[in-house]
Design a protein around this motif. Structure first.
Motif, PDB file in Angstrom:
ATOM      1  N   LEU A 180       0.819  -1.205   0.000  1.00 52.30           N
ATOM      2  CA  LEU A 180       0.000   0.000   0.000  1.00 52.30           C
ATOM      3  C   LEU A 180       0.859   1.264   0.000  1.00 52.30           C
ATOM      4  O   LEU A 180       0.498   2.274  -0.607  1.00 52.30           O
ATOM      5  CB  LEU A 180      -0.954  -0.010   1.192  1.00 52.30           C
ATOM      6  CG  LEU A 180      -2.031  -1.101   1.130  1.00 52.30           C
ATOM      7  CD1 LEU A 180      -2.910  -1.072   2.374  1.00 52.30           C
ATOM      8  CD2 LEU A 180      -2.894  -0.944  -0.114  1.00 52.30           C
ATOM      9  N   GLU A 181       1.998   1.208   0.662  1.00 51.22           N
ATOM     10  CA  GLU A 181       2.910   2.361   0.634  1.00 51.22           C
ATOM     11  C   GLU A 181       3.428   2.588  -0.778  1.00 51.22           C
ATOM     12  O   GLU A 181       3.524   3.730  -1.244  1.00 51.22           O
ATOM     13  CB  GLU A 181       4.076   2.133   1.593  1.00 51.22           C
ATOM     14  CG  GLU A 181       5.064   3.301   1.631  1.00 51.22           C
ATOM     15  CD  GLU A 181       6.250   3.041   2.543  1.00 51.22           C
ATOM     16  OE1 GLU A 181       7.129   3.918   2.612  1.00 51.22           O
ATOM     17  OE2 GLU A 181       6.305   1.958   3.164  1.00 51.22           O
ATOM     18  N   ALA A 182       3.764   1.498  -1.480  1.00 49.90           N
ATOM     19  CA  ALA A 182       4.238   1.620  -2.863  1.00 49.90           C
ATOM     20  C   ALA A 182       3.169   2.201  -3.774  1.00 49.90           C
ATOM     21  O   ALA A 182       3.484   2.850  -4.780  1.00 49.90           O
ATOM     22  CB  ALA A 182       4.688   0.253  -3.369  1.00 49.90           C
ATOM     23  N   MET A 183       1.904   1.981  -3.422  1.00 53.12           N
ATOM     24  CA  MET A 183       0.796   2.535  -4.200  1.00 53.12           C
ATOM     25  C   MET A 183       0.483   3.973  -3.802  1.00 53.12           C
ATOM     26  O   MET A 183      -0.361   4.620  -4.436  1.00 53.12           O
ATOM     27  CB  MET A 183      -0.465   1.687  -3.997  1.00 53.12           C
ATOM     28  CG  MET A 183      -0.410   0.301  -4.586  1.00 53.12           C
ATOM     29  SD  MET A 183      -1.980  -0.566  -4.294  1.00 53.12           S
ATOM     30  CE  MET A 183      -1.699  -2.100  -5.168  1.00 53.12           C
ATOM     31  N   GLY A 184       1.130   4.453  -2.746  1.00 50.55           N
ATOM     32  CA  GLY A 184       0.836   5.787  -2.260  1.00 50.55           C
ATOM     33  C   GLY A 184      -0.428   5.842  -1.434  1.00 50.55           C
ATOM     34  O   GLY A 184      -1.072   6.895  -1.342  1.00 50.55           O
ATOM     35  N   LEU A 185      -0.778   4.708  -0.800  1.00 52.16           N
ATOM     36  CA  LEU A 185      -2.021   4.618  -0.038  1.00 52.16           C
ATOM     37  C   LEU A 185      -1.731   4.278   1.414  1.00 52.16           C
ATOM     38  O   LEU A 185      -0.657   3.782   1.766  1.00 52.16           O
ATOM     39  CB  LEU A 185      -2.935   3.541  -0.651  1.00 52.16           C
ATOM     40  CG  LEU A 185      -3.326   3.733  -2.114  1.00 52.16           C
ATOM     41  CD1 LEU A 185      -4.067   2.506  -2.625  1.00 52.16           C
ATOM     42  CD2 LEU A 185      -4.189   4.976  -2.283  1.00 52.16           C
ATOM     43  N   SER A 186      -2.704   4.518   2.263  1.00 48.74           N
ATOM     44  CA  SER A 186      -2.574   4.244   3.689  1.00 48.74           C
ATOM     45  C   SER A 186      -2.791   2.763   3.973  1.00 48.74           C
ATOM     46  O   SER A 186      -3.674   2.125   3.386  1.00 48.74           O
ATOM     47  CB  SER A 186      -3.586   5.076   4.484  1.00 48.74           C
ATOM     48  OG  SER A 186      -3.645   4.654   5.832  1.00 48.74           O
ATOM     49  N   SER A 187      -2.010   2.222   4.892  1.00 50.90           N
ATOM     50  CA  SER A 187      -2.164   0.818   5.274  1.00 50.90           C
ATOM     51  C   SER A 187      -3.487   0.578   5.982  1.00 50.90           C
ATOM     52  O   SER A 187      -3.912  -0.573   6.138  1.00 50.90           O
ATOM     53  CB  SER A 187      -1.010   0.391   6.185  1.00 50.90           C
ATOM     54  OG  SER A 187      -0.997   1.158   7.383  1.00 50.90           O
ATOM     55  N   GLU A 188      -4.162   1.640   6.394  1.00 51.66           N
ATOM     56  CA  GLU A 188      -5.452   1.502   7.071  1.00 51.66           C
ATOM     57  C   GLU A 188      -6.560   1.029   6.137  1.00 51.66           C
ATOM     58  O   GLU A 188      -7.656   0.687   6.591  1.00 51.66           O
ATOM     59  CB  GLU A 188      -5.847   2.831   7.714  1.00 51.66           C
ATOM     60  CG  GLU A 188      -4.900   3.263   8.839  1.00 51.66           C
ATOM     61  CD  GLU A 188      -5.308   4.597   9.442  1.00 51.66           C
ATOM     62  OE1 GLU A 188      -6.300   5.200   8.953  1.00 51.66           O
ATOM     63  OE2 GLU A 188      -4.640   5.038  10.397  1.00 51.66           O
ATOM     64  N   LEU A 189      -6.280   1.004   4.832  1.00 53.59           N
ATOM     65  CA  LEU A 189      -7.268   0.484   3.888  1.00 53.59           C
ATOM     66  C   LEU A 189      -7.612  -0.971   4.214  1.00 53.59           C
ATOM     67  O   LEU A 189      -8.744  -1.408   4.019  1.00 53.59           O
ATOM     68  CB  LEU A 189      -6.726   0.581   2.455  1.00 53.59           C
ATOM     69  CG  LEU A 189      -6.987   1.882   1.694  1.00 53.59           C
ATOM     70  CD1 LEU A 189      -6.266   1.863   0.364  1.00 53.59           C
ATOM     71  CD2 LEU A 189      -8.471   2.113   1.506  1.00 53.59           C
ATOM     72  N   LEU A 190      -6.618  -1.715   4.686  1.00 47.59           N
ATOM     73  CA  LEU A 190      -6.843  -3.089   5.122  1.00 47.59           C
ATOM     74  C   LEU A 190      -6.681  -3.119   6.643  1.00 47.59           C
ATOM     75  O   LEU A 190      -5.575  -2.912   7.154  1.00 47.59           O
ATOM     76  CB  LEU A 190      -5.842  -4.052   4.474  1.00 47.59           C
ATOM     77  CG  LEU A 190      -6.089  -4.398   3.006  1.00 47.59           C
ATOM     78  CD1 LEU A 190      -4.938  -5.249   2.471  1.00 47.59           C
ATOM     79  CD2 LEU A 190      -7.404  -5.124   2.822  1.00 47.59           C
ATOM     80  N   PRO A 191      -7.735  -3.390   7.383  1.00 51.35           N
ATOM     81  CA  PRO A 191      -7.659  -3.368   8.846  1.00 51.35           C
ATOM     82  C   PRO A 191      -6.697  -4.416   9.385  1.00 51.35           C
ATOM     83  O   PRO A 191      -6.352  -5.391   8.699  1.00 51.35           O
ATOM     84  CB  PRO A 191      -9.099  -3.665   9.284  1.00 51.35           C
ATOM     85  CG  PRO A 191      -9.718  -4.365   8.120  1.00 51.35           C
ATOM     86  CD  PRO A 191      -9.080  -3.772   6.903  1.00 51.35           C
ATOM     87  N   HIS A 192      -6.262  -4.222  10.622  1.00 48.66           N
ATOM     88  CA  HIS A 192      -5.254  -5.079  11.242  1.00 48.66           C
ATOM     89  C   HIS A 192      -5.682  -6.545  11.276  1.00 48.66           C
ATOM     90  O   HIS A 192      -4.848  -7.448  11.162  1.00 48.66           O
ATOM     91  CB  HIS A 192      -4.981  -4.587  12.673  1.00 48.66           C
ATOM     92  CG  HIS A 192      -3.786  -5.228  13.309  1.00 48.66           C
ATOM     93  ND1 HIS A 192      -2.484  -4.956  12.932  1.00 48.66           N
ATOM     94  CD2 HIS A 192      -3.697  -6.168  14.310  1.00 48.66           C
ATOM     95  CE1 HIS A 192      -1.646  -5.669  13.663  1.00 48.66           C
ATOM     96  NE2 HIS A 192      -2.355  -6.417  14.509  1.00 48.66           N
ATOM     97  N   ASP A 193      -6.978  -6.801  11.413  1.00 52.34           N
ATOM     98  CA  ASP A 193      -7.451  -8.179  11.555  1.00 52.34           C
ATOM     99  C   ASP A 193      -7.761  -8.857  10.222  1.00 52.34           C
ATOM    100  O   ASP A 193      -8.351  -9.938  10.208  1.00 52.34           O
ATOM    101  CB  ASP A 193      -8.688  -8.232  12.463  1.00 52.34           C
ATOM    102  CG  ASP A 193      -9.896  -7.524  11.854  1.00 52.34           C
ATOM    103  OD1 ASP A 193      -9.716  -6.798  10.850  1.00 52.34           O
ATOM    104  OD2 ASP A 193     -11.014  -7.702  12.384  1.00 52.34           O
ATOM    105  N   PHE A 194      -7.356  -8.259   9.097  1.00 51.65           N
ATOM    106  CA  PHE A 194      -7.655  -8.886   7.797  1.00 51.65           C
ATOM    107  C   PHE A 194      -7.012 -10.265   7.691  1.00 51.65           C
ATOM    108  O   PHE A 194      -7.495 -11.135   6.962  1.00 51.65           O
ATOM    109  CB  PHE A 194      -7.182  -7.982   6.648  1.00 51.65           C
ATOM    110  CG  PHE A 194      -5.712  -8.099   6.309  1.00 51.65           C
ATOM    111  CD1 PHE A 194      -5.272  -8.953   5.313  1.00 51.65           C
ATOM    112  CD2 PHE A 194      -4.756  -7.348   7.003  1.00 51.65           C
ATOM    113  CE1 PHE A 194      -3.926  -9.062   4.998  1.00 51.65           C
ATOM    114  CE2 PHE A 194      -3.408  -7.445   6.692  1.00 51.65           C
ATOM    115  CZ  PHE A 194      -2.990  -8.306   5.686  1.00 51.65           C
TER     116      PHE A 194
END
Length: 349
Positions: A280-294
């Motif tokens: 997600l960082e490589a995409m320029g997006l926040s890791s919060e898009l996928l919650p911790h419990d995914f």
């Protein structure tokens, strides 16, 4: 003009007409002939592959080649109904052959025990459609780019725990027909039956066939969306998170050469979260898009999820080969936790 698969043996016999009577009534004789003239390659005979095999064999394709080099394990039997439990240790494709053929003796079902990665380009060109399950991202991209150059339909799919997806690339110009209710033209202006008689009406008892064309993009382009531009960012809130989950799981498969496994849950879960952050960082997006419990919902294959995704995937292959009805363009994602699926398009607009 709708392309027909011209083959001498695509003629429907009386026995086949009786066997496929309900299907012919549903989508017509021409569509069934196209199916009858089509050979399909199915890669991967886990739970999802078994569902797809069942659906294609029952639909009545000309031939189905099931390719899988892996051996039957206790886990692979849980969601794979084509393999007898007593066949552990045997090749998965070979162990699936007897039950698969029994579903429909009119379909030529074959088992191939080679690794798909070792197959030369020429191998894929003998089929009208190729369906890849359980494959690496690099292999799927390679086969997709090869096949679409030769007008071969390409499908990809996987099930990860409660989540599943399918992707289709039917080429730059996929022709199909869609059945629509017949529109009854209004009466002429000099009619004395009042204004209601002049309105366009739909006759529910009659239908007409509309010819249409759809354009698809490659898997490579579908997975390389630029999320840094404003238009893509503005669509994020409507984007299924399963698209990003797919990126994470394919990266895990590339790095480890396998999928997340319950026996190594702690280590795999930690690695999945790290891959999520990196992807997600490589995409320029926040890791919060996928919650911790995914990570709690993407291990192993769930049989009910295989049934749903396999049903949709099999249906899309049938629609593409028979050239009937609007195809899904180009991803279908299923979330077993929510019990719902969504069709969405990724790639150049």
């Amino acid at each position: 003009m709708i392309d027909m698969i011209e083959k001498e043996d695509s003629i429907i016999s009386e026995e086949e007409a009786a066997q496929y009577d309900r299907q012919i009534r549903l989508w017509g004789l021409d569509a069934q002939k196209r199916l009858r003239g089509s050979r399909v390659l199915l890669v991967g005979l886990r739970g999802l592959g078994a569902e797809v095999a069942k659906n294609l064999i029952l639909a009545g394709v000309k031939g189905l080649t099931m390719l899988d080099h892996e051996l039957v394990t206790e886990e692979s039997c849980r969601a794979q109904f084509l393999i007898p439990v007593s066949n552990q240790g045997q090749n998965r494709a070979q162990a699936s052959l007897v039950r698969a053929q029994y579903l429909n003796p009119m379909v030529e079902v074959k088992a191939d025990t080679d690794r798909v990665e070792t197959k030369p380009d020429e191998f894929f060109l003998q089929f009208e459609a190729v369906c890849l399950t359980g494959c690496s991202r690099d292999l799927m991209v390679r086969v997709d780019q090869l096949c679409v150059q030769h007008n071969i339909k390409v499908f990809c799919g996987d099930v990860f725990g409660y989540h599943g997806y399918m992707f289709s690339d039917l080429g730059q110009e996929h022709n199909y027909v869609e059945e629509k209710p017949k529109v009854v033209k209004p009466k002429t202006e000099d009619s004395n039956d009042g204004p209601e008689a002049k309105k366009t009406k739909i006759d529910p008892n009659e239908t007409t066939m509309i010819k249409k064309t759809a354009c698809f993009c490659s898997l490579k382009l579908a997975l390389e969306v630029d999320w840094t531009n404003e238009k893509a960012k503005s669509s994020l809130k409507h984007t299924p998170v399963d698209y990003f989950l797919l990126h994470v799981l394919l990266k895990f498969r590339t790095d480890k050469g396998r999928d997340p496994h319950p026996e190594s849950f702690e280590a795999d879960a930690m690695l999945l979260r790290q891959i999520r952050d990196d992807v997600l960082e490589a995409m320029g997006l926040s890791s919060e898009l996928l919650p911790h419990d995914f990570v709690s919902y993407c291990f192993s294959e769930m049989a009910p999820v295989c049934a749903v995704v396999g049903g949709v995937l099999g249906q899309e292959v049938v629609k593409a080969l028979s050239q009937r009805d609007t195809p899904h363009k180009n991803f279908f994602f299923f979330d077993g936790m929510k019990g719902s699926g969504v069709v969405d398009y990724f790639g150049p607009k």
